[in-house]
Design a protein around this motif. Structure first.
Motif, PDB file in Angstrom:
ATOM      1  N   SER A 104      -6.006  16.104 -44.992  1.00 12.95           N
ATOM      2  CA  SER A 104      -6.769  14.858 -44.983  1.00 12.95           C
ATOM      3  C   SER A 104      -7.680  14.849 -43.762  1.00 12.95           C
ATOM      4  N   SER A 105      -8.592  13.891 -43.722  1.00 12.21           N
ATOM      5  CA  SER A 105      -9.681  14.000 -42.746  1.00 12.21           C
ATOM      6  C   SER A 105      -9.978  12.674 -42.046  1.00 12.21           C
ATOM      7  N   SER A 106     -10.373  12.778 -40.803  1.00 12.30           N
ATOM      8  CA  SER A 106     -10.791  11.595 -40.037  1.00 12.30           C
ATOM      9  C   SER A 106     -12.017  10.926 -40.661  1.00 12.30           C
ATOM     10  N   ARG A 166     -21.114  24.743 -34.578  1.00 14.64           N
ATOM     11  CA  ARG A 166     -21.404  26.172 -34.736  1.00 14.64           C
ATOM     12  C   ARG A 166     -22.906  26.399 -34.879  1.00 14.64           C
ATOM     13  N   LYS A 167     -23.575  25.446 -35.541  1.00 16.44           N
ATOM     14  CA  LYS A 167     -25.028  25.546 -35.666  1.00 16.44           C
ATOM     15  C   LYS A 167     -25.636  25.596 -34.257  1.00 16.44           C
ATOM     16  N   ILE A 168     -25.089  24.755 -33.372  1.00 15.42           N
ATOM     17  CA  ILE A 168     -25.606  24.708 -32.002  1.00 15.42           C
ATOM     18  C   ILE A 168     -25.269  25.990 -31.239  1.00 15.42           C
ATOM     19  N   GLN A 212     -14.690  21.091 -50.963  1.00 13.52           N
ATOM     20  CA  GLN A 212     -16.120  21.101 -50.665  1.00 13.52           C
ATOM     21  C   GLN A 212     -16.177  20.214 -49.425  1.00 13.52           C
ATOM     22  N   SER A 213     -16.304  20.819 -48.249  1.00  9.75           N
ATOM     23  CA  SER A 213     -16.020  20.098 -47.003  1.00  9.75           C
ATOM     24  C   SER A 213     -17.269  19.702 -46.204  1.00  9.75           C
ATOM     25  N   HIS A 214     -18.459  19.954 -46.773  1.00 12.66           N
ATOM     26  CA  HIS A 214     -19.685  19.590 -46.059  1.00 12.66           C
ATOM     27  C   HIS A 214     -20.073  18.154 -46.411  1.00 12.66           C
ATOM     28  N   ARG A 236     -20.814  10.462 -32.450  1.00 17.40           N
ATOM     29  CA  ARG A 236     -19.721  10.862 -31.554  1.00 17.40           C
ATOM     30  C   ARG A 236     -18.535  11.347 -32.390  1.00 17.40           C
ATOM     31  N   ARG A 237     -17.951  12.445 -31.945  1.00 19.05           N
ATOM     32  CA  ARG A 237     -16.803  13.003 -32.648  1.00 19.05           C
ATOM     33  C   ARG A 237     -15.706  13.367 -31.650  1.00 19.05           C
ATOM     34  N   ASP A 238     -14.480  13.445 -32.193  1.00 14.04           N
ATOM     35  CA  ASP A 238     -13.324  13.898 -31.423  1.00 14.04           C
ATOM     36  C   ASP A 238     -13.121  15.364 -31.819  1.00 14.04           C
ATOM     37  N   LEU A 285     -30.681  13.936 -41.558  1.00 10.44           N
ATOM     38  CA  LEU A 285     -29.916  12.687 -41.444  1.00 10.44           C
ATOM     39  C   LEU A 285     -29.151  12.454 -42.739  1.00 10.44           C
ATOM     40  N   ARG A 286     -28.081  11.664 -42.681  1.00  8.32           N
ATOM     41  CA  ARG A 286     -27.276  11.377 -43.865  1.00  8.32           C
ATOM     42  C   ARG A 286     -27.574   9.962 -44.368  1.00  8.32           C
ATOM     43  N   PRO A 287     -27.429   9.722 -45.668  1.00  8.90           N
ATOM     44  CA  PRO A 287     -27.692   8.366 -46.183  1.00  8.90           C
ATOM     45  C   PRO A 287     -26.830   7.314 -45.503  1.00  8.90           C
ATOM     46  N   ALA A 288     -25.615   7.684 -45.121  1.00 10.97           N
ATOM     47  CA  ALA A 288     -24.760   6.786 -44.320  1.00 10.97           C
ATOM     48  C   ALA A 288     -24.078   7.665 -43.283  1.00 10.97           C
ATOM     49  N   GLU A 289     -24.047   7.199 -42.058  1.00 12.61           N
ATOM     50  CA  GLU A 289     -23.506   8.022 -40.965  1.00 12.61           C
ATOM     51  C   GLU A 289     -22.172   7.459 -40.495  1.00 12.61           C
ATOM     52  N   VAL A 290     -21.333   8.330 -39.987  1.00 10.38           N
ATOM     53  CA  VAL A 290     -20.111   7.930 -39.281  1.00 10.38           C
ATOM     54  C   VAL A 290     -20.468   8.036 -37.795  1.00 10.38           C
ATOM     55  N   PRO A 335     -19.434  10.680 -50.243  1.00  5.96           N
ATOM     56  CA  PRO A 335     -18.654  11.148 -51.398  1.00  5.96           C
ATOM     57  C   PRO A 335     -17.493  12.042 -50.955  1.00  5.96           C
ATOM     58  N   TYR A 336     -17.718  12.840 -49.906  1.00  5.51           N
ATOM     59  CA  TYR A 336     -16.640  13.685 -49.371  1.00  5.51           C
ATOM     60  C   TYR A 336     -15.470  12.823 -48.905  1.00  5.51           C
ATOM     61  N   ALA A 337     -15.780  11.803 -48.104  1.00  3.20           N
ATOM     62  CA  ALA A 337     -14.724  10.962 -47.540  1.00  3.20           C
ATOM     63  C   ALA A 337     -13.989  10.191 -48.640  1.00  3.20           C
TER      64      ALA A 337
HETATM   65  O1  F7E Z   1     -21.274  16.769 -38.281  1.00  5.19           O
HETATM   66  C1  F7E Z   1     -24.276  15.212 -36.812  1.00  5.19           C
HETATM   67  C2  F7E Z   1     -23.796  14.705 -38.153  1.00  5.19           C
HETATM   68  O2  F7E Z   1     -21.197  18.413 -40.137  1.00  5.19           O
HETATM   69  C3  F7E Z   1     -20.896  16.146 -37.084  1.00  5.19           C
HETATM   70  C4  F7E Z   1     -16.125  18.460 -41.604  1.00  5.19           C
HETATM   71  O3  F7E Z   1     -15.268  19.535 -41.253  1.00  5.19           O
HETATM   72  O4  F7E Z   1     -15.283  17.142 -39.801  1.00  5.19           O
HETATM   73  C5  F7E Z   1     -16.464  17.653 -40.379  1.00  5.19           C
HETATM   74  O5  F7E Z   1     -17.338  16.594 -40.766  1.00  5.19           O
HETATM   75  C6  F7E Z   1     -21.950  15.146 -36.667  1.00  5.19           C
HETATM   76  C7  F7E Z   1     -22.403  14.205 -37.797  1.00  5.19           C
HETATM   77  O6  F7E Z   1     -19.062  17.437 -39.223  1.00  5.19           O
HETATM   78  C8  F7E Z   1     -26.656  17.863 -37.508  1.00  5.19           C
HETATM   79  O7  F7E Z   1     -24.682  13.703 -38.673  1.00  5.19           O
HETATM   80  C9  F7E Z   1     -26.575  16.084 -36.275  1.00  5.19           C
HETATM   81  O8  F7E Z   1     -22.484  12.889 -37.314  1.00  5.19           O
HETATM   82  O9  F7E Z   1     -20.277  19.078 -37.878  1.00  5.19           O
HETATM   83  P1  F7E Z   1     -20.501  18.021 -38.905  1.00  5.19           P
HETATM   84  P2  F7E Z   1     -18.549  16.078 -39.882  1.00  5.19           P
HETATM   85  O10 F7E Z   1     -19.537  15.492 -40.788  1.00  5.19           O
HETATM   86  O11 F7E Z   1     -18.024  15.216 -38.781  1.00  5.19           O
HETATM   87  C10 F7E Z   1     -14.483  16.305 -40.645  1.00  5.19           C
HETATM   88  C11 F7E Z   1     -13.224  15.972 -39.911  1.00  5.19           C
HETATM   89  C12 F7E Z   1     -14.274  16.868 -41.989  1.00  5.19           C
HETATM   90  O12 F7E Z   1     -13.258  16.624 -42.632  1.00  5.19           O
HETATM   91  C13 F7E Z   1     -15.412  17.594 -42.624  1.00  5.19           C
HETATM   92  O13 F7E Z   1     -14.986  18.414 -43.666  1.00  5.19           O
HETATM   93  O14 F7E Z   1     -23.113  15.850 -36.248  1.00  5.19           O
HETATM   94  N1  F7E Z   1     -25.386  16.182 -36.915  1.00  5.19           N
HETATM   95  N2  F7E Z   1     -27.371  17.109 -36.631  1.00  5.19           N
HETATM   96  C14 F7E Z   1     -25.404  17.273 -37.685  1.00  5.19           C
HETATM   97  N3  F7E Z   1     -24.458  17.801 -38.507  1.00  5.19           N
HETATM   98  C15 F7E Z   1     -24.771  18.961 -39.167  1.00  5.19           C
HETATM   99  N4  F7E Z   1     -23.847  19.516 -39.978  1.00  5.19           N
HETATM  100  N5  F7E Z   1     -26.014  19.547 -39.033  1.00  5.19           N
HETATM  101  C16 F7E Z   1     -26.979  19.044 -38.222  1.00  5.19           C
HETATM  102  O15 F7E Z   1     -28.070  19.613 -38.104  1.00  5.19           O
END
Ligand code: F7E
Length: 324
Positions: free
Chosen positions: A121-123, A188-190, A76-78, A213-215, A274-279, A145-147
């Motif tokens: 495993s995941s970043s 992908r949403k974008i 469950q990867s969301h 910010r993500r890599d 928004l998430r309850p806790a953000e990375v 909970p995912y992490a």
């Molecule tokens: O979010 C922000 C959100 O859901 C990236 C999974 O594959 O990678 C993925 O986890 C960022 C976050 O990916 C929206 O708050 C803003 O900071 O694309 P994401 P994730 O959470 O980084 C890791 C490596 C995994 O292992 C996971 O399984 O974007 N963000 N607005 C949003 N994110 C989503 N989904 N939707 C929004 O509307």
């Protein structure tokens, strides 16, 4: 002799790319799909239904598929959804990994065969990061909970390696995307929205935190690293990343800019997303993977965004034609 692989989560983005890679290398690829997958009851020769939340038929599947290598990609990867479904996420993503490891241990005991194991495993395990960039020595601080479930799976994998001598490796993969990425992940949403906005099917896009910010790398590159890990004489853990970090804003700029639009004209923020806790920041250091596996990413950020936008623009044009 033909090598055999078993992939859990074969129907996901990574499962699809990995299947293509292994098939091209001459493997017989078997896969596990979730019971909720479409086409229920019609799994082919090499496909099996299983739910990692209970896993009662995993040993039977190993006995049928007789794999040399098992890739555990199912989860469950969301991340946001994991806050709503923490126990289910722990069952599938965390204990599910343990169920696969236990089934492999039973299978090895019964048959005397060696099975190599890859854990996705995941970043996200780095979470509230202690240092930047993050490498294999960076302490974990999971923020969802995912992490937390992924940290559990990571250490179980290490434990099966150390306790039972299993060839079990963790790939600590940073975000990896493609035109096959699930529609609810931010990239992908974008790109789906960019396509639809460009052809006039949609006006606005709602997002959460655009400062994160993500890599981001290309999933097709990352499955190569998974395979390489299992070809090493010794199992180990590896960070897989590009070493570059971009904000969601940067992604928006590149994606809307690719079709000549300004994201500020179309994006609205929605606090429900928004998430309850953000990375806040992830940036990986894949030096070990480069040195030991000879792995490096081929697709750069701009190319990745362009590939996804082009794909989704075509989807939107097709949708528009269908609507007449
Ligand atoms: O979010 C922000 C959100 O859901 C990236 C999974 O594959 O990678 C993925 O986890 C960022 C976050 O990916 C929206 O708050 C803003 O900071 O694309 P994401 P994730 O959470 O980084 C890791 C490596 C995994 O292992 C996971 O399984 O974007 N963000 N607005 C949003 N994110 C989503 N989904 N939707 C929004 O509307």
């Amino acid at each position: 002799m033909t090598k055999r692989a078993l992939i859990t989560g074969i129907n996901g983005q990574d499962g699809q790319y990995l299947t293509e890679l292994l098939t091209a290398k001459g493997y017989a690829v078997h896969g596990i799909i979730p019971c909720r997958a479409p086409g229920i009851g019609e799994a082919g020769d090499r496909l099996y239904y299983a739910d990692l939340a209970e896993g009662s038929n995993l040993l039977t599947i190993l006995q049928k598929s007789e794999p040399d290598e098992v890739y555990n990609l199912a989860a469950q990867s969301h991340v946001r959804l994991s806050f709503e479904l923490p126990i289910y996420t722990a069952e599938v993503t965390g204990v599910g990994t343990l169920r696969v490891l236990e089934a492999i241990r039973d299978y090895q005991r019964l048959t005397g065969r060696e099975v190599r194991f890859y854990q996705a495993s995941s970043s996200e395990m780095f979470g509230k990061v202690k240092t930047t960039p993050q490498n294999e020595d960076t302490q974990f601080h999971p923020r969802s909970p995912y992490a937390c479930a992924k940290v559990f799976g990571f250490w179980q994998t290490v434990n099966y390696r150390e306790s039972y001598g299993m060839h079990a490796s963790n790939g600590i993969l940073f975000n990896h995307e493609s035109p096959r990425r699930g529609e609810s992940f931010v990239t992908r949403k974008i790109t789906l929205a960019v396509g639809r906005i460009k052809v006039g099917l949609q006006e606005k896009l709602k997002l959460g935190n655009v400062d994160a910010r993500r890599d981001w790398g290309f999933a097709g590159d990352y499955v190569e690293a998974m395979w390489q890990m299992l070809q090493q004489p010794e199992p180990d853990d590896y960070v897989v990343a590009t070493g570059q970090t971009h904000s969601v804003r940067d992604f928006l700029n590149a994606a809307f800019g690719h079709v000549g639009l300004k994201w500020e004209d179309h994006v609205e923020t929605d606090s429900n997303l928004l998430r309850p806790a953000e990375v806040d920041l992830l940036c990986g250091d894949a030096t070990k993977a480069r040195k030991k596996l000879g792995w490096s990413p081929k697709v750069r950020f701009e190319e990745l965004v362009g590939m996804m936008v082009e794909h989704d623009l075509e989807l939107a044009e097709r949708e528009k034609r269908k609507r007449g």
